[in-house]
Every structure is written in structure tokens, then in C-alpha cells.
Design a protein around this motif. Sequence first.
Motif, PDB file in Angstrom:
ATOM      1  N   ARG A 151       0.271  19.024  10.067  1.00  0.00           N
ATOM      2  CA  ARG A 151      -0.907  18.512   9.378  1.00  0.00           C
ATOM      3  C   ARG A 151      -0.593  17.139   8.813  1.00  0.00           C
ATOM      4  O   ARG A 151       0.329  16.980   8.000  1.00  0.00           O
ATOM      5  N   VAL A 152      -1.338  16.137   9.243  1.00  0.00           N
ATOM      6  CA  VAL A 152      -1.134  14.783   8.759  1.00  0.00           C
ATOM      7  C   VAL A 152      -1.428  14.761   7.261  1.00  0.00           C
ATOM      8  O   VAL A 152      -2.492  15.221   6.830  1.00  0.00           O
ATOM      9  N   PRO A 153      -0.504  14.273   6.454  1.00  0.00           N
ATOM     10  CA  PRO A 153      -0.734  14.277   4.999  1.00  0.00           C
ATOM     11  C   PRO A 153      -2.024  13.546   4.629  1.00  0.00           C
ATOM     12  O   PRO A 153      -2.383  12.538   5.233  1.00  0.00           O
ATOM     13  N   GLU A 154      -2.682  14.070   3.627  1.00  0.00           N
ATOM     14  CA  GLU A 154      -3.977  13.520   3.227  1.00  0.00           C
ATOM     15  C   GLU A 154      -3.878  12.057   2.806  1.00  0.00           C
ATOM     16  O   GLU A 154      -4.837  11.285   2.961  1.00  0.00           O
ATOM     17  N   ARG A 155      -2.721  11.646   2.305  1.00  0.00           N
ATOM     18  CA  ARG A 155      -2.558  10.276   1.815  1.00  0.00           C
ATOM     19  C   ARG A 155      -2.447   9.249   2.937  1.00  0.00           C
ATOM     20  O   ARG A 155      -2.543   8.041   2.686  1.00  0.00           O
ATOM     21  N   VAL A 156      -2.237   9.690   4.184  1.00  0.00           N
ATOM     22  CA  VAL A 156      -2.097   8.744   5.304  1.00  0.00           C
ATOM     23  C   VAL A 156      -3.435   8.059   5.546  1.00  0.00           C
ATOM     24  O   VAL A 156      -4.451   8.730   5.746  1.00  0.00           O
ATOM     25  N   ALA A 160      -3.737   4.344  10.108  1.00  0.00           N
ATOM     26  CA  ALA A 160      -2.508   4.986  10.577  1.00  0.00           C
ATOM     27  C   ALA A 160      -2.830   6.238  11.388  1.00  0.00           C
ATOM     28  O   ALA A 160      -2.121   6.575  12.349  1.00  0.00           O
ATOM     29  N   ARG A 161      -3.896   6.931  11.018  1.00  0.00           N
ATOM     30  CA  ARG A 161      -4.304   8.112  11.780  1.00  0.00           C
ATOM     31  C   ARG A 161      -4.762   7.715  13.186  1.00  0.00           C
ATOM     32  O   ARG A 161      -4.467   8.407  14.164  1.00  0.00           O
TER      33      ARG A 161
END
Length: 415
Positions: A151-156, A160-161
Motif C-alpha cells: 500500500r503506497v503510503p498516504e503521504r506520497v 510520485a504516485r
Amino acid sequence: MRFAVVTLGSLGDVLPFLAIAKELVRRGHDVELLSNPRFEALVRQHGVRFYPIGSERDADRTEAHPDLWHPVRGLGVLWRHLVAPALKPSLARIEALSRAEDGRGLTVLASPLALGARVARELLPIRLVTGYTAPMTLRSTSDPMFVGAWRVPERVPRFARHAIWQLVDKLKLHPMLRASLLDWRCSLGLAPIEGSVFGRWMPSPDGGLALFPSWFASDDDWPAVHACGFPLLDEPGPLSSELTAFLDAGPAPVVVYPGSGSRHTSGLLARALDAITASGSRAVLLSRHVDQTPEIQTRAAIVQTEVPFHLLLPQAALLVHHGGIGSCAQAIRAGIPQVILPAAYDQFDNAARTVLLGLGVMEAATEFSVESMKIMLENALRPEGKRRAAELGETFTQRDVKATSLAANWLECAG
């Protein structure tokens, strides 16, 4: 009107499309469903004409592959052994249907991986609607965003996504597609695809149907889609006399379902059963592959092969499952909490969205133990979780029971 419905994958991938096809037939339309031949008897049982694409050997080889449920390598297995062999047969059959001399145009409803239908849209005078069974099949950079099990961290940040998806395309997806799809398109005289195959080309320009409700998932980052809700197809009952007697003999059990396409699940079922019985609960274990299931038929547990969920789950305390979108929907409708053990594909995303709705808990299938399962069962069965599941189950009954009709209405307008 004339419709072709094209879908590939497991039983859970086929049932929503079959539900819609059945409703279109009921309305008097000419409908044919294209899928792997292992589903022919089921489709015809519901009164829908069937055409096979691929072979039963393709499905068996896919299901038996040891990497099928790997969070990264699984998609390659699915593509090589099930999806790619269906590309050319899908195009050929859609071409034959589109040339029928009855003066009526052809509308095609296809799952995202039925990319033979997407190629047909470039070559033939058809209307193509992409049917998205789960939110994960609509690429997004919003949270939750999963790449495999990560899970891609919410702060990214969003830029960047986007870069992460570009890397996934470059390193994994486009090389996987090269020989079977991209080179084949070139041989048909089609221009190369610009940009991402899954992110930009796969969604049909004619529109899409989200086969889940907007309250389960909705995103401004998606292409234009119409959310119709969960089109559930209930299998005929009744429950077996053996299962009915078990249900009547004690409190509501925990139901454990590892998924229709999972073969090697004896370890998972055994660990789940140990945790359930240690918690003082009874269990119903569902497995199509009883030869893989340990001998566990006791007063506290029963093993079944195929059971109509709409009859069983309202009598259950909780559903432990793999995170398939159909299983999530069935548990939501029954108003019971969920413990989700995702392994690959859209399962992590489905599980995360279910947890965000307050309907249960999740842990990766490769990581859970008897002790962690006991904790998850306790957390899922807390009063607030049971109350939330019951409330949403009631809402589901009121709002989403007409999902199949709404999907058929939209397709009639689109055609």
C-alpha cells in the motif's frame, strides 16, 4: 438489441456479468456470453447463450500454477495461461456477431482483461462498454493505492504516485503484454498504443460500468464510469440437509471461504479452524477442492463444497475470506462483519476499502497465524463492528438490490 458479454477469470469474475446478461435476456434482447468453457453449464443453466473462448486446459493450468496467488508474479500467470489465449478467439467471435445481417448494431460489455474485445472496438463498428468488477481495475493515484501487496503510503504525493505507475508499466506490465497483445495489434495494422496500456488504452472510449456502488469506492481520477452497484447472482437453494442440521444445532458459525480459484488452501483452512475453535466458535469451511481439505468434520465444524451465499451468510456470525469483490458484497448484504486475508490482484484494495467502511479487519494471507486470527475474530465481532455491518446490510437491501436492473438500463441506453 444485440449484446455480447465477455469476461475472463474465476467464478467471482463471471457471476456479475452473468447476472447482467440474464437480465438482458429477460428483457427480450439477443445476448451471448463469451468466457472460458468451464463456465458453459452455469451460463446455460441461467438461460444465456454461451460461446467458449480459450480452453478448459487454460483454466486448469492457470489454477494449478504455484505462482497464481503471488502478489506480483500472479498477474503474469493469469495473463499467459488464461487471458492471452482468449484474445484472438474473442475478436473472431465478436467480428462474426457484428456482421450478423439483421440490421441491429452490437453492444459489447467486457471485463478489463477481455482485451480481445478492446481490440475489436478499434477494428469493428461496435459499441464497447468496459465493466469494472472492482475499484482496483480502475487505475488511480488516490488513497488507497496498492501495487501488489504494497500500500503506497498516504503521504506520497500524486506526482510520485504517477511515477510509480509508470515504473510498473515499464518494468512489469508492458513487457508482459508485448508478444501476445502489442505485437498482435501491429500485425492487424493498428497503430502502437501511446502511453499506458492499462491506464489509458484499456478503458473503452464508449464508457464504463462500475459493478460496485459509489459508496464502496468513487474517484475523480477515474475515467467516466456509471456506478450501478453490486450485480449479485443468487444460486438456487436449498441448503443441504447436513448443513441445515449443523446450523440448527448451535450458535451462528464463522464461515471460511478461500475463494473459488484457490486450490492449495489446506494450511489456511487448518489455521483458521484452530483459531475459530480456540475462540469458542463453530465453523463452516467452504472449499471446492475437498481433497485438499484436512479431515475436520466435527461437532464444531463442517466442510461444504458449494453453498448459496444468500442462504448461508444471513445465518453466520462472520465471513473469513480472500477479499474477492463478490465475497465482500455478499457479506455486506448479509449484514455480517468480515475478516479478510488477501493474497493478490484486487484483493488488498477490496479489503482496505471494506476496513475503511468499518466492516471488518484484514491481514495478508501469507502473514496470519492462529494467534493473529484469534485477535482479528475478536476485533471483527465487537459490538460496534457488528452494528455497523448490520446497518450497512440494511442500506444495501434498500439501495442496491436493483443493481442488475440499473446496469441493464444503462446498457440499453448506451446501445
